[in-house]
Scaffold this motif. Structure first.
Motif, short mmCIF file in Angstrom:
data_model
loop_
_atom_site.label_atom_id
_atom_site.label_comp_id
_atom_site.label_asym_id
_atom_site.label_seq_id
_atom_site.Cartn_x
_atom_site.Cartn_y
_atom_site.Cartn_z
N THR A 248 73.30 18.19 60.82
CA THR A 248 74.61 18.66 61.28
C THR A 248 74.47 20.17 61.42
N LYS A 249 74.88 20.88 62.46
CA LYS A 249 74.84 22.38 62.53
C LYS A 249 75.87 23.03 61.93
N GLY A 250 75.64 23.81 60.58
CA GLY A 250 76.62 24.45 59.99
C GLY A 250 76.22 25.79 59.46
N GLY B 32 75.62 29.72 58.79
CA GLY B 32 75.40 30.93 59.57
C GLY B 32 74.58 30.56 60.84
N SER B 33 74.05 31.73 61.57
CA SER B 33 73.26 31.52 62.48
C SER B 33 72.35 32.90 62.57
N VAL B 34 70.99 32.56 62.57
CA VAL B 34 70.08 33.74 62.67
C VAL B 34 69.23 33.52 64.03
N LYS B 35 69.28 34.61 64.72
CA LYS B 35 68.81 34.72 66.01
C LYS B 35 67.49 35.55 65.94
N PHE B 36 66.39 35.25 66.50
CA PHE B 36 65.11 36.12 66.79
C PHE B 36 65.15 36.40 68.19
N TYR B 37 64.91 37.84 68.38
CA TYR B 37 64.16 38.32 69.57
C TYR B 37 62.64 38.57 69.21
N TYR B 38 61.70 37.67 69.68
CA TYR B 38 60.21 38.05 69.44
C TYR B 38 59.57 38.72 70.68
N SER B 39 58.63 39.43 69.92
CA SER B 39 57.54 40.41 70.72
C SER B 39 56.28 40.30 70.18
N GLY B 40 55.50 39.57 70.86
CA GLY B 40 54.03 39.41 70.76
C GLY B 40 53.70 38.43 69.54
N PHE B 41 54.47 37.32 69.33
CA PHE B 41 54.33 36.29 68.39
C PHE B 41 53.32 35.19 69.05
N SER C 10 66.14 28.66 59.88
CA SER C 10 66.86 27.55 59.49
C SER C 10 67.28 27.32 57.93
N ILE C 11 66.45 27.75 57.17
CA ILE C 11 66.79 27.43 55.80
C ILE C 11 67.81 28.61 55.38
N LEU C 12 67.55 29.71 55.92
CA LEU C 12 68.72 30.88 55.54
C LEU C 12 70.31 30.54 56.19
N GLU C 13 70.09 29.88 57.56
CA GLU C 13 71.15 29.41 58.04
C GLU C 13 72.00 28.55 57.15
N SER C 14 71.22 27.58 56.39
CA SER C 14 71.83 26.66 55.51
C SER C 14 72.87 27.01 54.52
N VAL C 15 72.25 28.22 54.06
CA VAL C 15 73.04 28.83 52.68
C VAL C 15 74.12 30.06 53.34
N VAL D 143 57.41 35.11 53.22
CA VAL D 143 57.38 36.41 53.76
C VAL D 143 58.68 36.70 54.53
N VAL D 144 59.19 35.88 55.62
CA VAL D 144 59.98 35.98 56.50
C VAL D 144 61.41 36.16 55.63
N LEU D 145 61.36 35.21 54.82
CA LEU D 145 62.74 35.12 54.13
C LEU D 145 62.85 36.21 53.32
N HIS D 146 62.05 36.68 52.67
CA HIS D 146 61.83 37.84 51.70
C HIS D 146 62.33 39.10 52.68
N GLU D 147 61.78 39.08 53.81
CA GLU D 147 62.10 40.36 54.48
C GLU D 147 63.75 40.44 55.05
N ILE D 148 63.98 39.12 55.59
CA ILE D 148 65.43 39.11 56.01
C ILE D 148 66.28 39.13 55.02
N CYS D 149 66.17 38.83 53.67
CA CYS D 149 66.84 39.34 52.48
C CYS D 149 67.12 40.76 52.37
N HIS D 150 65.92 41.49 52.48
CA HIS D 150 66.02 42.99 52.54
C HIS D 150 67.03 43.45 53.42
N GLY D 151 66.78 42.94 54.81
CA GLY D 151 67.93 43.35 56.00
C GLY D 151 69.00 43.11 55.58
N LEU D 152 69.45 41.99 54.53
CA LEU D 152 71.05 41.86 54.49
C LEU D 152 71.50 42.55 53.16
N GLY D 153 70.52 43.64 52.70
CA GLY D 153 70.88 44.57 51.91
C GLY D 153 70.50 44.19 50.28
#
Length: 195
Positions: A59-61, A63-72, A85-90, A184-194
């Motif tokens: 079930t969707k629950g 938060g929501s993390v939305k990426f805008y991709y460039s070059g991936f 999706s891991i981050l959204e679950s917490v 690595v992506v989870l690590h960097e998003i956590c930086h972006g959350l402060g």
């Protein structure tokens, strides 16, 4: 002289009422706020996603993390979406995070990825516990209860080094010769959350 003083005071009051108060706007940030470096030594550690991830996959629950991709490449996008999706679950419900992600060669040796918080809000503006602190925009929006910027402005910028030997799998069984993109992506998003 009194009439001039009256005009000056009135002019200042009118000017103050039409100019935005400095503490009530987002403060832009162009500095890199988080960097993930490659190490020479390999540490094989696997931490599975939290239980909430498996419970909420049906079930969707959260938060929501939305990426805008460039070059991936597509395989990298799959790993990025898995990390989201891991981050959204917490994340708490009704938490929206917008990330501009770029896949490019990073010239600085040993850098896997880096991230930046796009802007900050003062605690006094968002009625935060510390009125004198600056809060990353994604956190500030959750505290404030409303969006402070648009999706086109984003909350976090993330740059992933395209010249790294990446593992795009989502099972945590990373070969010793590669770096795990999900981690690595989870690590960097956590930086972006402060963090």
């Amino acid at each position: 002289k009194k009439i001039y003083l009256f005009y000056i005071v009135c002019s200042l009051l009118i000017l103050a009422s039409v100019l935005p108060v400095h503490g009530q706007k987002l403060e832009s940030n162009s500095l890199v706020t988080g960097v993930c470096y490659a190490r020479n030594k390999v540490n094989r550690i696997y931490i599975p996603p939290p239980e909430n991830f498996f419970k909420k996959s049906l079930t969707k629950g959260g938060g929501s993390v939305k990426f805008y991709y460039s070059g991936f490449p597509d395989a990298a996008i799959t790993a990025m979406e898995y990390a989201a999706s891991i981050l959204e679950s917490v994340l708490p419900p009704e938490t929206d995070v917008t990330i501009f992600a770029t896949w490019t060669k990073i010239a600085k040796s040993g850098v896997l990825a880096n991230s930046s918080i796009t802007s900050y809000a003062t605690g006094s503006y968002i009625d935060a516990p510390d009125p004198y602190a600056f809060y990353p925009v994604a956190l500030a929006e959750k505290i404030y209860g409303n969006s402070l910027n648009t999706d086109s402005e984003g909350d976090i910028t993330l740059t992933v080094n395209s010249s790294i030997s990446w593992y795009f799998g989502t099972n945590g069984i990373t070969p010793i010769t590669k770096y795990d993109l999900v981690t690595v992506v989870l690590h960097e998003i956590c930086h972006g959350l402060g963090f």
